[in-house]
Design an enzyme around this catalytic site. Structure first.
Site, PDB file in Angstrom:
ATOM      1  N   GLY A  46       0.841  -1.191   0.000  1.00 36.48           N
ATOM      2  CA  GLY A  46       0.000   0.000   0.000  1.00 36.48           C
ATOM      3  C   GLY A  46       0.874   1.237   0.000  1.00 36.48           C
ATOM      4  N   GLN A  51       3.290   9.877   0.896  1.00 38.51           N
ATOM      5  CA  GLN A  51       4.534   9.098   0.987  1.00 38.51           C
ATOM      6  C   GLN A  51       5.441   9.308  -0.218  1.00 38.51           C
ATOM      7  OE1 GLN A  51       2.343   5.285   2.089  1.00 38.51           O
ATOM      8  NE2 GLN A  51       4.203   5.072   3.302  1.00 38.51           N
ATOM      9  N   CYS A 104       5.965   0.406   8.029  1.00 34.78           N
ATOM     10  CA  CYS A 104       5.604   1.475   7.091  1.00 34.78           C
ATOM     11  C   CYS A 104       6.808   1.841   6.236  1.00 34.78           C
ATOM     12  CB  CYS A 104       5.136   2.691   7.885  1.00 34.78           C
ATOM     13  SG  CYS A 104       4.722   4.100   6.865  1.00 34.78           S
ATOM     14  N   LEU A 105       6.578   2.034   4.934  1.00 39.77           N
ATOM     15  CA  LEU A 105       7.666   2.390   4.017  1.00 39.77           C
ATOM     16  C   LEU A 105       8.295   3.737   4.378  1.00 39.77           C
ATOM     17  CD1 LEU A 105       5.888   1.315   0.718  1.00 39.77           C
ATOM     18  CD2 LEU A 105       7.842   0.161   1.775  1.00 39.77           C
ATOM     19  N   HIS A 146      -4.523   2.020   7.544  1.00 37.64           N
ATOM     20  CA  HIS A 146      -3.176   2.593   7.614  1.00 37.64           C
ATOM     21  C   HIS A 146      -3.005   3.678   6.541  1.00 37.64           C
ATOM     22  CE1 HIS A 146       1.362   1.976   8.174  1.00 37.64           C
ATOM     23  NE2 HIS A 146       1.296   2.714   7.089  1.00 37.64           N
ATOM     24  N   GLU A 147      -3.433   3.380   5.308  1.00 40.51           N
ATOM     25  CA  GLU A 147      -3.231   4.340   4.202  1.00 40.51           C
ATOM     26  C   GLU A 147      -4.087   5.585   4.388  1.00 40.51           C
ATOM     27  OE1 GLU A 147      -0.712   3.922   2.573  1.00 40.51           O
ATOM     28  OE2 GLU A 147      -0.464   1.778   2.884  1.00 40.51           O
ATOM     29  N   HIS A 150      -2.593   7.975   6.647  1.00 39.77           N
ATOM     30  CA  HIS A 150      -1.533   8.794   6.030  1.00 39.77           C
ATOM     31  C   HIS A 150      -2.107  10.086   5.460  1.00 39.77           C
ATOM     32  CE1 HIS A 150       2.284   6.709   6.197  1.00 39.77           C
ATOM     33  NE2 HIS A 150       1.793   5.578   5.721  1.00 39.77           N
TER      34      HIS A 150
END
Ligand code: ZN
Length: 174
Positions: A46, A51, A104-105, A146-147, A150
């Site tokens: 995702g 991000q 998380c990235l 989660h997304e 963000h």
């Protein structure tokens, strides 16, 4: 299509409330294509526009939801499904929650245990502006939560009961 650079903490773009998308133009199409490339390259399951440094309400998710199989059956190979959501909102979420470990990235070398709703209904638009509604459960529901966090400047580390440095890198980062 291009792999874009992933914004990392403490980049303040990750802390901003992202703007709603109003124009479904070529710039948006390029952003979405690049986000899919960037997510696959990472690799992750995702990615939200902040991000990649863009403060707009766009997320991409690609996840193969495992099918339930009986013990006697061979597990089926499930193809990952790509979801592109513009202006996503969580319309419903289950009271029932579950703890899960997230990475998380944008937050390298950490994982954390986060309590999330077991299932959610997400409303939004597709890449061309048409309305879209998705019911998700299990890990897919977690990825959407989660997304969408963000897009509101929230990181999982804000919600985690504890975070730690994992011994092995985690799969399925978001
Ligand atoms: Zn993330």
């Amino acid at each position: 299509m291009t792999v874009r650079e992933i914004s990392l903490v403490p980049d303040e773009v990750l802390r901003r409330k992202a703007h709603p998308v109003k124009k479904f133009d070529d710039t948006l199409q390029a952003l979405i294509d690049d986000m899919v490339d960037t997510m696959r390259d990472a690799p992750g399951v995702g990615l939200a526009a902040p991000q990649v440094g863009i403060s707009e309400r766009v997320i991409v998710v690609e996840y193969a939801e495992p099918k339930e199989v009986k013990d006697s059956e061979e597990p089926e190979v499930v193809e990952p499904k790509l979801y592109v959501l513009v202006n996503p909102e969580i319309k419903r979420k289950s009271q029932e929650t579950i703890l899960g470990i997230e990475g998380c990235l944008s937050v390298p070398n950490l994982v954390g245990e986060v309590d999330r709703s077991l299932s959610v209904t997400v409303k939004g638009q597709n890449r061309y502006g048409q309305p879209l509604r998705i019911k998700a459960g299990g890990w897919l529901a977690r990825i959407f939560q989660h997304e969408i966090d963000h897009l509101d400047g929230i990181l999982y580390t804000d919600r985690a009961e504890q975070v730690w440095v994992p011994e092995e890198p985690v799969e399925d980062k978001v």
